[in-house]
Design a protein around this motif. Sequence first.
Motif, short mmCIF file in Angstrom:
data_model
loop_
_atom_site.label_atom_id
_atom_site.label_comp_id
_atom_site.label_asym_id
_atom_site.label_seq_id
_atom_site.Cartn_x
_atom_site.Cartn_y
_atom_site.Cartn_z
N PHE A 191 -1.97 23.10 6.75
CA PHE A 191 -2.14 21.33 6.11
C PHE A 191 -0.65 20.97 6.19
O PHE A 191 0.16 21.57 5.44
N THR A 192 -0.18 19.78 6.74
CA THR A 192 0.78 19.23 6.74
C THR A 192 0.76 17.69 6.09
O THR A 192 -0.18 16.87 6.47
N PHE A 193 1.31 17.50 4.73
CA PHE A 193 0.91 16.24 4.12
C PHE A 193 2.08 15.20 4.91
O PHE A 193 3.19 15.22 4.76
N GLY A 235 7.58 5.97 6.56
CA GLY A 235 7.08 7.25 5.75
C GLY A 235 7.74 8.13 6.27
O GLY A 235 8.73 8.17 6.79
N SER A 236 7.10 9.73 6.02
CA SER A 236 7.63 10.73 6.36
C SER A 236 7.72 11.12 7.85
O SER A 236 8.67 11.95 8.45
N SER A 237 7.17 10.47 8.70
CA SER A 237 7.20 10.37 10.14
C SER A 237 7.80 9.45 10.96
O SER A 237 7.56 9.20 12.07
N GLY A 238 8.44 8.43 10.04
CA GLY A 238 9.06 7.44 10.56
C GLY A 238 8.45 5.91 10.23
O GLY A 238 7.78 5.87 9.09
N THR A 239 8.75 5.01 11.11
CA THR A 239 8.23 3.55 10.75
C THR A 239 6.90 3.54 11.73
O THR A 239 6.93 4.05 12.75
N HIS A 240 5.90 2.69 11.27
CA HIS A 240 4.63 2.50 11.87
C HIS A 240 4.31 0.97 11.85
O HIS A 240 4.63 0.40 10.73
N THR A 241 3.76 0.31 12.93
CA THR A 241 3.29 -0.75 12.82
C THR A 241 1.79 -0.69 13.46
O THR A 241 1.69 -0.09 14.18
N PHE A 282 0.90 -1.21 0.12
CA PHE A 282 0.10 0.00 -0.12
C PHE A 282 0.81 1.24 0.11
O PHE A 282 1.95 1.14 0.44
N PHE A 283 0.23 2.37 -0.57
CA PHE A 283 0.76 3.63 -0.22
C PHE A 283 -0.46 4.52 0.06
O PHE A 283 -1.57 4.60 -0.13
N ASP A 284 -0.14 5.46 1.01
CA ASP A 284 -1.04 6.46 1.80
C ASP A 284 -0.31 7.77 1.68
O ASP A 284 0.82 7.99 1.99
N ASP A 285 -1.11 8.77 1.34
CA ASP A 285 -0.79 10.12 1.30
C ASP A 285 -2.01 10.94 1.98
O ASP A 285 -3.14 10.64 1.29
N ILE A 344 4.31 4.12 3.00
CA ILE A 344 4.51 3.07 1.92
C ILE A 344 4.77 1.70 2.77
O ILE A 344 5.61 1.71 3.72
N GLY A 345 3.98 0.78 2.36
CA GLY A 345 4.39 -0.65 3.40
C GLY A 345 3.74 -1.88 2.67
O GLY A 345 3.18 -1.86 1.58
#
Length: 85
Positions: free
Chosen positions: A42-44, A71-77, A16-19, A48-49
């Motif tokens: 607004f901050t975009f 992503g732009s804010s680091g890694t996420h789980t 997936f990709f999310d924005d 991607i994962g």
Amino acid sequence: MRIPLSSDRKFGLVTFFDDGGTRIRGGQQVNSDSTTTDLNSFTFHSDIGIGLRFDVPQLGLKTIRLDFAKGSSGTHTSFGIGQTF
């Protein structure tokens, strides 16, 4: 994109990709280095994962999701029950 990994489609892989953009009127974020970030505009952010999907009808659950993103804010789980789309 969903890719089935088993013939009965109960186990799968997704990519997936999310924005998206967020805004908090009058908001300010205090960062770890004591600087502030204005949240009023607004901050975009984009991610991607990949993720895994497990269908578990025996437990009354349609789908269990486990996603890993960078992503732009680091890694996420993230973990979820049910499909989001």
